[in-house]
Design an enzyme around this catalytic site. Structure first.
Site, mmCIF file in Angstrom:
data_model
loop_
_atom_site.group_PDB
_atom_site.id
_atom_site.type_symbol
_atom_site.label_atom_id
_atom_site.label_comp_id
_atom_site.label_asym_id
_atom_site.label_seq_id
_atom_site.Cartn_x
_atom_site.Cartn_y
_atom_site.Cartn_z
ATOM 1 N N GLN A 35 0.820 -1.203 0.000
ATOM 2 C CA GLN A 35 0.000 0.000 0.000
ATOM 3 C C GLN A 35 0.858 1.259 0.000
ATOM 4 O O GLN A 35 2.071 1.210 0.227
ATOM 5 C CB GLN A 35 -0.904 0.005 1.237
ATOM 6 C CG GLN A 35 -0.133 -0.048 2.551
ATOM 7 C CD GLN A 35 -0.977 -0.526 3.702
ATOM 8 O OE1 GLN A 35 -2.181 -0.319 3.751
ATOM 9 N NE2 GLN A 35 -0.347 -1.177 4.677
ATOM 10 N N HIS A 67 -8.259 4.802 19.827
ATOM 11 C CA HIS A 67 -7.516 3.712 20.461
ATOM 12 C C HIS A 67 -8.012 3.379 21.866
ATOM 13 O O HIS A 67 -8.052 2.205 22.257
ATOM 14 C CB HIS A 67 -6.019 4.036 20.479
ATOM 15 C CG HIS A 67 -5.400 4.037 19.114
ATOM 16 N ND1 HIS A 67 -4.821 5.148 18.545
ATOM 17 C CD2 HIS A 67 -5.328 3.056 18.184
ATOM 18 C CE1 HIS A 67 -4.395 4.847 17.342
ATOM 19 N NE2 HIS A 67 -4.691 3.588 17.092
ATOM 20 N N ASP A 91 0.235 1.000 13.556
ATOM 21 C CA ASP A 91 0.673 2.302 14.067
ATOM 22 C C ASP A 91 1.071 2.221 15.530
ATOM 23 O O ASP A 91 1.826 3.065 16.016
ATOM 24 C CB ASP A 91 -0.417 3.355 13.873
ATOM 25 C CG ASP A 91 -1.728 2.973 14.552
ATOM 26 O OD1 ASP A 91 -1.818 3.100 15.785
ATOM 27 O OD2 ASP A 91 -2.655 2.534 13.855
ATOM 28 N N GLU A 111 0.288 -7.977 11.786
ATOM 29 C CA GLU A 111 0.264 -6.843 10.854
ATOM 30 C C GLU A 111 0.897 -7.287 9.535
ATOM 31 O O GLU A 111 2.009 -7.805 9.524
ATOM 32 C CB GLU A 111 1.027 -5.666 11.456
ATOM 33 C CG GLU A 111 1.401 -4.560 10.495
ATOM 34 C CD GLU A 111 0.203 -3.873 9.868
ATOM 35 O OE1 GLU A 111 0.141 -3.855 8.612
ATOM 36 O OE2 GLU A 111 -0.658 -3.355 10.607
ATOM 37 N N ASP A 160 -8.253 -4.152 14.610
ATOM 38 C CA ASP A 160 -7.929 -2.761 14.304
ATOM 39 C C ASP A 160 -7.640 -2.693 12.808
ATOM 40 O O ASP A 160 -6.511 -2.456 12.372
ATOM 41 C CB ASP A 160 -6.719 -2.329 15.140
ATOM 42 C CG ASP A 160 -6.419 -0.851 15.023
ATOM 43 O OD1 ASP A 160 -7.133 -0.154 14.287
ATOM 44 O OD2 ASP A 160 -5.451 -0.400 15.654
ATOM 45 N N ASP A 163 -10.528 -0.066 6.337
ATOM 46 C CA ASP A 163 -11.867 -0.143 5.761
ATOM 47 C C ASP A 163 -11.955 -1.323 4.794
ATOM 48 O O ASP A 163 -10.922 -1.825 4.323
ATOM 49 C CB ASP A 163 -12.205 1.159 5.021
ATOM 50 C CG ASP A 163 -12.304 2.342 5.975
ATOM 51 O OD1 ASP A 163 -12.626 2.112 7.145
ATOM 52 O OD2 ASP A 163 -12.061 3.481 5.542
#
Length: 282
Positions: A35, A67, A91, A111, A160, A163
């Site tokens: 990305q 958060h 993040d 992640e 987390d 979209d």
């Protein structure tokens, strides 16, 4: 975009409205394997901004609105959360909030993009401050594959996630939710961000339909997030056997409140009170 030599970060919802933030300059821009990652220095109280594929992830100035709410509502509904899985969250903000709980023994962060973690470490020290915690294990893997063989492993799972676009599409499926359900221990809780009820109505309808097919208990709680499109956000509390508000560790809640800007016990109890349109929507 640029207007009279002023730069702006702008993001619009499918409904045709959104947000606009003044920007001083672009501090970082890179196409990772997965990305586009950008860090913008805003000309506002919000400080630096992190975006992925040109969509807002976090600002230094208001990240705690998101958060604190994704973490403390489920964590305090569990009497002793020890083993935590976070999917997404590169993040670091969700990791940081989880480690405010003194019950935690091990956190797994799954992640897909290691460059997101590296970028946060470089530009967002207040978000990434717990990445070196010895209780944290970071796994760089597609969560869809990672979760398939996990059974009875976690007390709390926090989705987390981005979209339901590009990278995030496979994380919004009934099969994925069922695999997450199976990864929970008895008494386990999953919470996932479930989009803006005012900006993404159709996405919420579809998402909650799938969640209800995977979990016997599905409830919604909400809060404000100033820089997310719509300014109003929802999370889904899901479990096989735990009702929301059936338990709150009030002693731990008092300790957590001292470390938070949003969370407190009264707000915890109130966040499940829904406006009529949202109660009907889901």
């Amino acid at each position: 975009m640029q207007d009279d030599e002023q730069l702006y970060y702008q993001e619009f919802t499918p409904s045709g409205y959104g947000i606009s933030i003044k920007v001083k300059k672009v501090l970082f821009s890179e196409e990772s394997e997965f990305q586009k990652i950008e860090v913008l220095d805003s000309d506002s109280k919000l400080g630096k901004i992190l975006t992925l594929d040109d969509l807002m992830v976090a600002t230094e100035g208001d990240e705690y609105f998101y958060h604190e709410m994704i973490v403390h509502i489920p964590m305090l509904n569990h009497p002793c959360p020890k083993d935590i899985l976070i999917i997404g969250g590169g993040d670091g903000g969700t990791v940081r909030e989880v480690f405010k709980h003194n019950t935690v023994e091990h956190v797994t962060l799954c992640e897909i993009d290691k460059e997101v973690v590296a970028t946060s470490k470089k530009f967002f020290p207040t978000l990434s401050c717990e990445f070196d915690n010895p209780k944290l294990e970071i796994i760089y893997e597609n969560a869809i594959e990672f979760i398939k063989d996990k059974k009875n492993c976690y007390d709390v799972v926090l989705l987390d996630t981005p979209d339901p676009l590009s990278l995030g599409v496979g994380l919004f499926t009934e099969e994925f939710y069922k695999n997450v359900r199976d990864s929970l221990k008895d008494g386990g809780i999953m919470v996932t961000q479930s989009e803006s009820p005012v900006a993404l109505e159709e996405e919420i309808k579809e998402m909650y339909s799938m969640l209800k097919n995977a979990f016997s208990i599905v409830s919604t709680y909400t809060s404000v997030i100033p820089t997310y499109p719509g300014g109003y956000w929802a999370w889904a509390f899901c479990s096989k056997d735990v009702e929301p508000l059936s338990f709150i560790d009030e002693k731990r809640a008092e300790e957590i409140t001292q470390k938070c800007k949003i969370y407190n016990l009264n707000y915890h109890k109130a966040c499940y009170a829904l406006p009529t349109f949202l109660d009907e929507l889901k």
